[in-house]
Enzyme design. Structure first.
Site, PDB file in Angstrom:
ATOM      1  N   ASN A   1       0.316  -1.234  -0.027  1.00 12.36           N
ATOM      2  CA  ASN A   1       0.059  -0.047  -0.471  1.00 12.36           C
ATOM      3  C   ASN A   1       0.693   1.227   0.117  1.00 12.36           C
ATOM      4  OD1 ASN A   1       0.810   1.240   2.428  1.00 12.36           O
ATOM      5  ND2 ASN A   1      -0.310  -1.359   2.901  1.00 12.36           N
TER       6      ASN A   1
ATOM      7  N   ASP B   1      -4.408  -6.419   4.791  1.00 11.90           N
ATOM      8  CA  ASP B   1      -5.942  -7.032   5.627  1.00 11.90           C
ATOM      9  C   ASP B   1      -5.502  -8.497   5.116  1.00 11.90           C
ATOM     10  OD1 ASP B   1      -7.198  -5.775   7.146  1.00 11.90           O
ATOM     11  OD2 ASP B   1      -7.560  -4.353   5.850  1.00 11.90           O
TER      12      ASP B   1
ATOM     13  N   LYS C   1       9.760 -16.639 -10.336  1.00 11.29           N
ATOM     14  CA  LYS C   1       8.446 -15.424 -10.583  1.00 11.29           C
ATOM     15  C   LYS C   1       7.525 -15.900 -11.386  1.00 11.29           C
ATOM     16  CE  LYS C   1       8.964 -11.090 -14.095  1.00 11.29           C
ATOM     17  NZ  LYS C   1       9.423 -11.709 -15.033  1.00 11.29           N
TER      18      LYS C   1
ATOM     19  N   PRO D   1      -4.124 -11.876   9.987  1.00 15.47           N
ATOM     20  CA  PRO D   1      -4.692 -11.258  11.374  1.00 15.47           C
ATOM     21  C   PRO D   1      -4.189  -9.829  11.701  1.00 15.47           C
ATOM     22  CG  PRO D   1      -2.084 -12.358  11.436  1.00 15.47           C
ATOM     23  CD  PRO D   1      -2.484 -12.484  10.445  1.00 15.47           C
ATOM     24  N   ASP D   2      -5.592  -9.876  12.543  1.00 12.97           N
ATOM     25  CA  ASP D   2      -5.074  -8.236  13.670  1.00 12.97           C
ATOM     26  C   ASP D   2      -4.608  -8.068  14.225  1.00 12.97           C
ATOM     27  OD1 ASP D   2      -6.100  -6.243  14.098  1.00 12.97           O
ATOM     28  OD2 ASP D   2      -7.849  -5.856  12.709  1.00 12.97           O
TER      29      ASP D   2
ATOM     30  N   PHE E   1      -4.438   3.357  15.227  1.00 14.34           N
ATOM     31  CA  PHE E   1      -5.128   4.483  13.913  1.00 14.34           C
ATOM     32  C   PHE E   1      -6.119   4.133  12.785  1.00 14.34           C
ATOM     33  CE2 PHE E   1      -1.873   7.776  12.661  1.00 14.34           C
ATOM     34  CZ  PHE E   1      -1.090   8.384  14.253  1.00 14.34           C
TER      35      PHE E   1
ATOM     36  N   LYS F   1     -14.001   0.670  15.720  1.00 18.62           N
ATOM     37  CA  LYS F   1     -12.919  -0.544  15.175  1.00 18.62           C
ATOM     38  C   LYS F   1     -11.927  -0.450  17.099  1.00 18.62           C
ATOM     39  CE  LYS F   1     -11.605   0.657  10.825  1.00 18.62           C
ATOM     40  NZ  LYS F   1     -10.656   1.298   9.349  1.00 18.62           N
TER      41      LYS F   1
ATOM     42  N   LYS G   1     -11.379  -3.242  18.322  1.00 15.29           N
ATOM     43  CA  LYS G   1     -10.071  -4.163  18.666  1.00 15.29           C
ATOM     44  C   LYS G   1      -9.658  -3.937  19.695  1.00 15.29           C
ATOM     45  CE  LYS G   1      -8.690  -3.105  13.550  1.00 15.29           C
ATOM     46  NZ  LYS G   1      -7.894  -3.303  13.257  1.00 15.29           N
TER      47      LYS G   1
HETATM   48  N1  CTP Z   1      -4.399  -3.259  11.937  1.00 16.61           N
HETATM   49  C1  CTP Z   1      -3.247  -4.377  12.139  1.00 16.61           C
HETATM   50  N2  CTP Z   1      -3.700  -5.302  11.882  1.00 16.61           N
HETATM   51  C2  CTP Z   1      -4.091  -5.684  10.915  1.00 16.61           C
HETATM   52  C3  CTP Z   1      -4.849  -4.515   9.962  1.00 16.61           C
HETATM   53  C4  CTP Z   1      -5.366  -3.148  10.920  1.00 16.61           C
HETATM   54  O1  CTP Z   1      -3.392  -4.479  13.441  1.00 16.61           O
HETATM   55  N3  CTP Z   1      -4.309  -6.956  10.061  1.00 16.61           N
HETATM   56  C5  CTP Z   1      -4.073  -2.244  12.692  1.00 16.61           C
HETATM   57  C6  CTP Z   1      -3.335  -0.997  11.564  1.00 16.61           C
HETATM   58  O2  CTP Z   1      -1.971  -0.696  12.277  1.00 16.61           O
HETATM   59  C7  CTP Z   1      -4.143   0.048  12.658  1.00 16.61           C
HETATM   60  C8  CTP Z   1      -6.167  -0.471  13.030  1.00 16.61           C
HETATM   61  O3  CTP Z   1      -5.308  -2.093  12.627  1.00 16.61           O
HETATM   62  O4  CTP Z   1      -3.874   0.498  13.845  1.00 16.61           O
HETATM   63  C9  CTP Z   1      -6.387   0.321  11.902  1.00 16.61           C
HETATM   64  O5  CTP Z   1      -6.162  -0.405  11.088  1.00 16.61           O
HETATM   65  P1  CTP Z   1      -7.472  -0.126   9.459  1.00 16.61           P
HETATM   66  O6  CTP Z   1      -6.368  -0.730   8.153  1.00 16.61           O
HETATM   67  O7  CTP Z   1      -8.018   1.493   9.484  1.00 16.61           O
HETATM   68  O8  CTP Z   1      -8.582  -0.924   9.699  1.00 16.61           O
HETATM   69  P2  CTP Z   1      -8.530  -2.048   9.516  1.00 16.61           P
HETATM   70  O9  CTP Z   1      -8.546  -3.133  10.656  1.00 16.61           O
HETATM   71  O10 CTP Z   1      -7.741  -2.812   8.177  1.00 16.61           O
HETATM   72  O11 CTP Z   1     -10.247  -2.201   8.654  1.00 16.61           O
HETATM   73  P3  CTP Z   1     -10.833  -1.951   6.793  1.00 16.61           P
HETATM   74  O12 CTP Z   1      -9.301  -1.468   6.304  1.00 16.61           O
HETATM   75  O13 CTP Z   1     -11.983  -2.687   6.758  1.00 16.61           O
HETATM   76  O14 CTP Z   1     -10.970  -0.303   8.017  1.00 16.61           O
END
Ligand code: CTP
Length: 459
Positions: A220, A290, A300, A323-324, A343, A361, A365
């Protein structure tokens, strides 16, 4: 390059690894920046690069032996320890790190490292399994806990031994940036009085790259600037800062205690596992992917694989959820420290809708604060120099920080956190864990500096 190295004495320690040849370039760059360079090589290092090369580049004789009968005596060599403004060990092998951590002085470099009071910067380089080994990590943690040692790298990638992973010596330019940062760090006295003095903070920054094959990845547009600004401003206020950086092109900010470079979300998770639970505050500024490709293709992926002549349908890329990481931390801390700051990057969402998304969120979380920003607006957010954020707190408070440079926004974020969560007495306490029920306990409104409402906040 700044003038911070002018007339400084740098002891450059070289240990026995394949990347020892890169020490020659570090030596050349140090001289170019105006430093006096004293090279100390371990006997093993001399098998990889000759003392003669280092002598020619440093303009000084190279010390290799602890006990020499020449004019440069043992005591003379050890005297390097007191003359050094900084000791840099590049490359630092697993063996050297282990010997430093054990307090050994069985070769000249180990003796100098043990005897010096100057800061010591280690640029580790080794096989990735050696790097990942908990013994190596424990040795490093022991050194870093003394407050005198910091690290730069290693990089991840293909290693000379043919393995792929973390363990590659970082580029000489990055070592130079880390040396300058370490030398230019805020004066200890000023940092000791900072609002975050004695606090252990972990900041994640940048994107993650999820490998498709050996050359492609899903990523990204995050530049890491916001996370690096948060790491820098925390360090300037006295915090012990561990910066976990995704793949970014940024030098380690001054004062940062240690930097762990990672590439993927899973690597970031490993790094967090090592450091997050010992921290007082964890700020997840990284834009973590994500999803990652469900399979990693070795080599490749070829156009022919995707569109075979037999007119099979074009290849689709299976994705699996990452994983989140923030949610995992939220669950793992079970109501204790660290304070968790997440964030929220939102596109096309502003005002009350942005706050509502951030609040969602925050609850999902299990964190204490969510810093929400609308990304995709010209000049703000991902990749830009400026940012505008809204901080949403678990207790319902909301603080708007209007558009400013990321460094200024970072400072205001820390100011808000310390004002809301740290009493002055807490803030001056050294090496104390943050008291927490769910993270830190909010300061009662009576103690807090009077604040204006949601709009036009003065933080
Ligand atoms: N985050 C994380 N692990 C992931 C995705 C996100 O720890 N796999 C954390 C980011 O570092 C940030 C927060 O979760 O602090 C929110 O990230 P964001 O991309 O805004 O949200 P998502 O949970 O990915 O939700 P969405 O993409 O649906 O907005």
């Amino acid at each position: 390059m700044t003038a911070v190295l002018q007339d400084k004495t740098v002891v450059l320690g070289v240990t026995g690894g394949i990347s020892a040849y890169k020490a020659a370039e570090v030596c050349r760059l140090l001289r170019k920046a105006g430093a006096r360079v004293e090279v100390v090589m371990t006997p093993a290092a001399c098998a990889f690069i000759t003392p003669l090369t280092m002598e020619a580049l440093s303009g000084n004789s190279v010390a290799t032996e602890m006990f020499e009968t020449t004019a440069q005596s043992h005591i003379g060599h050890i005297e390097l320890a007191s003359r050094a403004d900084i000791v840099v060990v590049a490359p630092a092998t697993a063996d050297a790190i282990a010997r430093f951590a054990a307090g050994m002085a069985n070769d000249l470099l180990a003796a100098v490292v043990l005897a010096t009071r100057a800061p010591v910067l280690l640029a580790p380089a080794m096989n990735s399994n050696m790097w990942d080994n908990p013994i190596t990590q424990a040795n490093l943690a022991r050194l870093i806990d003394t407050g005198r040692f910091s690290t730069v790298g290693p990089d991840a990638g293909e290693l000379a031994c043919g393995w792929v992973g973390a363990g590659r010596l970082v580029a000489p330019a990055e070592i130079m940036a880390a040396i300058e940062s370490r030398l230019a760090g805020a004066p200890d006295a000023a940092r000791a009085e900072g609002a975050l003095a004695g606090r252990r903070t972990v900041v994640t920054a940048g994107p993650t790259w999820e490998a498709v094959d050996d050359v492609r990845f899903l990523g990204n547009r995050s530049s890491g600037k916001m996370g690096f600004a948060l790491a820098h401003t925390a360090a300037m206020q006295g915090a012990d800062v561990t910066l976990i950086a995704g793949p970014v092109a940024l030098a380690t900010p001054a004062g940062v205690t240690r930097r762990i470079d990672v590439e993927s979300a899973l690597e970031m998770r490993e790094a967090l596992r090592r450091v997050a639970m010992q921290a007082d505050v964890v700020v997840m500024a990284a834009a973590v992917a994500d999803f990652r490709p469900g399979v990693r293709v070795l080599g490749k992926l070829s156009r022919r694989d995707a569109h075979p002549a037999a007119a099979r349908p074009a290849r689709t890329l299976p994705l699996v959820a990452n994983p989140d990481l923030l949610a995992e931390l939220g669950r793992a801390r079970k109501g204790r420290a660290p304070l968790l700051v997440g964030f929220a990057a939102e596109v096309g969402v502003s005002g009350e809708a942005l706050v509502a998304r951030a609040r969602q969120k925050l609850t999902e979380k299990g964190c204490d604060v969510v810093v929400a920003n609308e990304v995709g607006k010209a000049g703000l957010g991902l990749g830009a120099e400026y940012n505008a954020v809204t901080m949403v707190f678990a207790d319902g408070r909301v603080v708007d920080l209007p558009a400013d440079r990321k460094e200024a926004i970072a400072m205001k974020i820390w100011n808000t956190i310390t004002t809301f969560y740290l009493t002055p007495a807490d803030a001056s306490a050294s090496n104390k864990s943050v008291p927490a029920s769910a993270g830190l306990s909010p300061i009662s409104p009576g103690k807090r500096r009077a604040r204006r409402g949601r709009k036009g906040n003065d933080v």
